[in-house]
Design a protein around this motif. Structure first.
Motif, short mmCIF file in Angstrom:
data_model
loop_
_atom_site.label_atom_id
_atom_site.label_comp_id
_atom_site.label_asym_id
_atom_site.label_seq_id
_atom_site.Cartn_x
_atom_site.Cartn_y
_atom_site.Cartn_z
N THR A 46 0.90 -1.09 -0.04
CA THR A 46 -0.03 0.21 0.12
C THR A 46 0.98 1.38 -0.13
OG1 THR A 46 -1.86 1.19 0.98
CG2 THR A 46 -0.13 0.27 2.62
N ASP A 47 0.31 2.45 -0.43
CA ASP A 47 0.92 3.54 -0.26
C ASP A 47 0.50 4.29 1.17
OD1 ASP A 47 2.08 3.48 -2.46
OD2 ASP A 47 0.42 4.18 -3.60
N VAL A 48 1.68 4.93 1.96
CA VAL A 48 1.19 5.49 3.17
C VAL A 48 1.96 7.10 3.04
CG1 VAL A 48 1.61 5.66 5.70
CG2 VAL A 48 1.37 3.44 4.38
N TYR A 49 1.14 8.17 3.31
CA TYR A 49 1.57 9.42 3.46
C TYR A 49 2.30 9.52 4.75
CZ TYR A 49 1.82 14.53 3.23
OH TYR A 49 2.35 15.75 3.47
N ASN A 50 3.73 9.75 4.62
CA ASN A 50 4.55 10.51 5.52
C ASN A 50 4.49 11.94 5.97
OD1 ASN A 50 6.69 10.40 7.71
ND2 ASN A 50 8.03 9.14 6.65
N SER A 51 3.91 12.41 7.12
CA SER A 51 3.83 13.73 7.37
C SER A 51 5.17 14.49 7.58
CB SER A 51 2.71 13.97 8.45
OG SER A 51 3.17 13.41 9.44
N ALA A 52 6.04 13.58 8.00
CA ALA A 52 7.48 14.25 8.46
C ALA A 52 8.27 14.68 7.34
CB ALA A 52 8.18 13.31 9.15
N THR A 53 8.19 13.81 6.21
CA THR A 53 8.86 13.81 4.90
C THR A 53 8.04 14.29 4.04
OG1 THR A 53 8.55 11.63 4.06
CG2 THR A 53 10.47 12.00 5.41
N ARG A 54 6.58 14.53 4.13
CA ARG A 54 5.67 15.13 3.06
C ARG A 54 5.79 14.36 1.87
NH1 ARG A 54 5.68 21.59 4.23
NH2 ARG A 54 4.85 21.30 6.36
N LEU A 55 6.20 12.97 1.97
CA LEU A 55 6.17 12.09 0.71
C LEU A 55 5.28 10.93 1.02
CD1 LEU A 55 10.19 12.03 0.23
CD2 LEU A 55 8.43 13.22 -0.82
N GLY A 97 4.65 -0.06 7.50
CA GLY A 97 5.51 1.18 7.56
C GLY A 97 6.49 1.58 8.62
N ASP A 98 6.96 0.60 9.71
CA ASP A 98 7.50 0.95 10.91
C ASP A 98 7.11 2.12 11.52
OD1 ASP A 98 8.90 -1.49 10.33
OD2 ASP A 98 10.34 -0.48 8.85
N GLY A 99 5.93 2.18 12.01
CA GLY A 99 5.57 3.28 12.81
C GLY A 99 5.09 4.61 12.08
N LEU A 100 4.80 4.45 10.94
CA LEU A 100 4.49 5.91 9.95
C LEU A 100 3.05 6.15 10.59
CD1 LEU A 100 5.69 4.89 6.25
CD2 LEU A 100 6.43 6.65 7.96
N PRO A 101 2.62 7.35 10.75
CA PRO A 101 1.30 7.78 11.11
C PRO A 101 0.39 7.25 9.96
CG PRO A 101 2.62 9.68 10.42
CD PRO A 101 3.68 8.45 10.57
N ASN A 102 -1.05 6.97 10.55
CA ASN A 102 -1.78 6.69 9.39
C ASN A 102 -1.58 5.20 8.66
OD1 ASN A 102 -3.38 8.99 10.31
ND2 ASN A 102 -2.19 10.06 8.68
N ALA A 103 -0.80 4.72 8.92
CA ALA A 103 -0.42 3.16 8.32
C ALA A 103 -1.42 2.25 8.79
CB ALA A 103 1.06 2.81 8.84
N PRO A 104 -1.95 1.49 7.65
CA PRO A 104 -2.81 0.43 7.85
C PRO A 104 -2.20 -0.77 8.56
CG PRO A 104 -2.27 0.47 5.60
CD PRO A 104 -1.75 1.64 6.47
N SER A 105 -2.99 -1.48 9.21
CA SER A 105 -2.36 -2.62 9.97
C SER A 105 -3.23 -3.98 9.53
CB SER A 105 -2.20 -2.43 11.31
OG SER A 105 -3.50 -2.36 11.96
#
Length: 124
Positions: A46-55, A97-105
């Motif tokens: 899946t694709d996960v948005y990383n708010s720290a890197t904005r990617l 995603g190793d703790g990325l915010p909004n990551a599905p599980s």
């Protein structure tokens, strides 16, 4: 004994391959129940948005479902139909995603309900 492959497209795209073994309570002359086990391989992504890197990061997870199944197979002239329920445990479940915010599980429960039409057969 059999191998099933599936392309998973809803929710988390990916694919799975399941190997199963079955013990039938009767031969192919009449409808019979079966019990069995299964072992599989799942690859989810899946694709996960990383708010720290904005990617947006592409993350994946590999799981190994293992468990038991029960079902019913009915014989038709030259054909078979099968109804089954599989329940088991997903080894390797968890968050993407190793703790990325909004990551599905994914959950530890593997549950599959199926209807198979086996388009060939043989009689003794």
């Amino acid at each position: 004994m059999g191998i099933t492959g599936a392309y998973l497209s809803e929710g988390l795209p990916g694919f799975e391959v399941i190997y199963d073994a079955k013990y039938f309570t009767s031969n192919n002359e009449r409808t019979s129940f079966f019990l069995g086990s299964f072992l599989g391989f799942q690859r989810l992504s899946t694709d996960v948005y990383n708010s720290a890197t904005r990617l947006t990061e592409d993350v994946g997870r590999t799981q190994l479902p293992i468990g038991l199944q029960i079902g019913l197979r009915g014989g038709l002239p030259g054909f078979f139909g099968e109804l089954h329920v599989k329940a088991g445990y997903n080894i390797g479940n968890g968050e993407f995603g190793d703790g990325l915010p909004n990551a599905p599980s994914t959950t530890p429960l593997y549950l599959s309900l199926g209807l198979s039409y086996l388009g060939f057969g043989w009689e003794h």
